[in-house]
Motif scaffolding. Sequence first.
Motif, PDB file in Angstrom:
ATOM      1  N   TYR A 187       0.933  -1.204   0.126  1.00  0.00           N
ATOM      2  CA  TYR A 187      -0.087  -0.128  -0.210  1.00  0.00           C
ATOM      3  C   TYR A 187       0.821   1.261   0.271  1.00  0.00           C
ATOM      4  O   TYR A 187       0.605   2.299  -0.738  1.00  0.00           O
ATOM      5  CB  TYR A 187      -0.961   0.030   1.265  1.00  0.00           C
ATOM      6  N   LYS A 188       2.010   1.443   0.708  1.00  0.00           N
ATOM      7  CA  LYS A 188       2.820   2.405   0.609  1.00  0.00           C
ATOM      8  C   LYS A 188       3.371   2.614  -0.466  1.00  0.00           C
ATOM      9  O   LYS A 188       3.555   3.654  -0.980  1.00  0.00           O
ATOM     10  CB  LYS A 188       3.994   2.082   1.604  1.00  0.00           C
ATOM     11  N   ARG A 189       3.745   1.693  -1.379  1.00  0.00           N
ATOM     12  CA  ARG A 189       4.266   1.761  -2.828  1.00  0.00           C
ATOM     13  C   ARG A 189       3.322   2.378  -3.655  1.00  0.00           C
ATOM     14  O   ARG A 189       3.506   3.096  -4.430  1.00  0.00           O
ATOM     15  CB  ARG A 189       4.614   0.509  -3.272  1.00  0.00           C
ATOM     16  N   TRP A 190       2.315   1.720  -3.436  1.00  0.00           N
ATOM     17  CA  TRP A 190       0.886   2.356  -4.239  1.00  0.00           C
ATOM     18  C   TRP A 190       0.602   3.796  -4.041  1.00  0.00           C
ATOM     19  O   TRP A 190       0.282   4.705  -4.910  1.00  0.00           O
ATOM     20  CB  TRP A 190      -0.414   1.553  -4.239  1.00  0.00           C
ATOM     21  N   ARG A 191       0.702   3.999  -2.765  1.00  0.00           N
ATOM     22  CA  ARG A 191       0.361   5.473  -2.594  1.00  0.00           C
ATOM     23  C   ARG A 191       1.485   6.405  -2.868  1.00  0.00           C
ATOM     24  O   ARG A 191       1.308   7.697  -3.602  1.00  0.00           O
ATOM     25  CB  ARG A 191       0.352   5.945  -0.852  1.00  0.00           C
ATOM     26  N   ALA A 192       2.770   5.766  -2.844  1.00  0.00           N
ATOM     27  CA  ALA A 192       3.879   6.519  -3.258  1.00  0.00           C
ATOM     28  C   ALA A 192       3.890   6.866  -4.977  1.00  0.00           C
ATOM     29  O   ALA A 192       4.201   7.938  -5.459  1.00  0.00           O
ATOM     30  CB  ALA A 192       5.174   5.766  -3.075  1.00  0.00           C
ATOM     31  N   ARG A 193       3.281   6.016  -5.623  1.00  0.00           N
ATOM     32  CA  ARG A 193       2.987   6.067  -7.216  1.00  0.00           C
ATOM     33  C   ARG A 193       1.907   7.003  -7.694  1.00  0.00           C
ATOM     34  O   ARG A 193       1.891   7.779  -8.736  1.00  0.00           O
ATOM     35  CB  ARG A 193       2.754   4.872  -7.817  1.00  0.00           C
ATOM     36  N   LEU A 194       0.944   7.217  -6.603  1.00  0.00           N
ATOM     37  CA  LEU A 194      -0.173   8.261  -6.939  1.00  0.00           C
ATOM     38  C   LEU A 194       0.290   9.406  -6.537  1.00  0.00           C
ATOM     39  O   LEU A 194      -0.097  10.665  -7.064  1.00  0.00           O
ATOM     40  CB  LEU A 194      -1.194   7.861  -5.988  1.00  0.00           C
ATOM     41  N   LYS A 195       1.106   9.916  -5.382  1.00  0.00           N
ATOM     42  CA  LYS A 195       1.687  11.160  -5.024  1.00  0.00           C
ATOM     43  C   LYS A 195       1.901  11.846  -5.920  1.00  0.00           C
ATOM     44  O   LYS A 195       1.523  13.182  -5.964  1.00  0.00           O
ATOM     45  CB  LYS A 195       2.550  10.837  -3.779  1.00  0.00           C
TER      46      LYS A 195
END
Length: 195
Positions: free
Chosen positions: A125-133
């Motif tokens: 989830y942290k990686r996904w949020r980092a890709r969206l940011k």
Amino acid sequence: MPAKTDHEARRRDVSAAVWRVLAEAGFGGLTLRAVAAELGATTGLVTHYFPSKQALIVHALELAETHTRALVPEYEGRGLEALRSALAAVLPLTPEGTEINRVWVSSWDAALADPELHALEKARYKRWRARLKPLVVDAQDDGDLPAGDPDDLVAGLAAFTHGLVVQALFDPRAFPHKRLTALLDAHLTALSPQG
């Protein structure tokens, strides 16, 4: 050399059987025995590649991530358009997308109960949020999303999107593809300072 090729081919076969079991029965139905039955092999063969159920589950999460990456391309464009594409790619809009989402949702129970799996899911989830940011930041810079903490916007958008995923998995007739994309678009429009 042929033995190595055979070993790698066999491991791919076992991985494919793991994915088929996951897609059909979810993590609750993922057992060494179920994978062996799907493969038409012995449990001993499966344990040669995955010596424990934990190893099997960790591999299954890796497979799910690989399938997700294949389904969700690198985001093209920038700002709100790219953000919308990234969020829509997560929705169960295709048979493959539905299958991957069923696998992920079925993994949550195991991930909540097991510290190692919990850490893997938290990192995902942290990686996904980092890709969206960066997409959110671009949309904020363009004036398409409100100013403020981009991490909060990312968290809200991730939660909204996964909420749509869960509802569509449990009630696909009430949440057909067209409605899912319309709800996503309406949500993004409502967030817009001009909206």
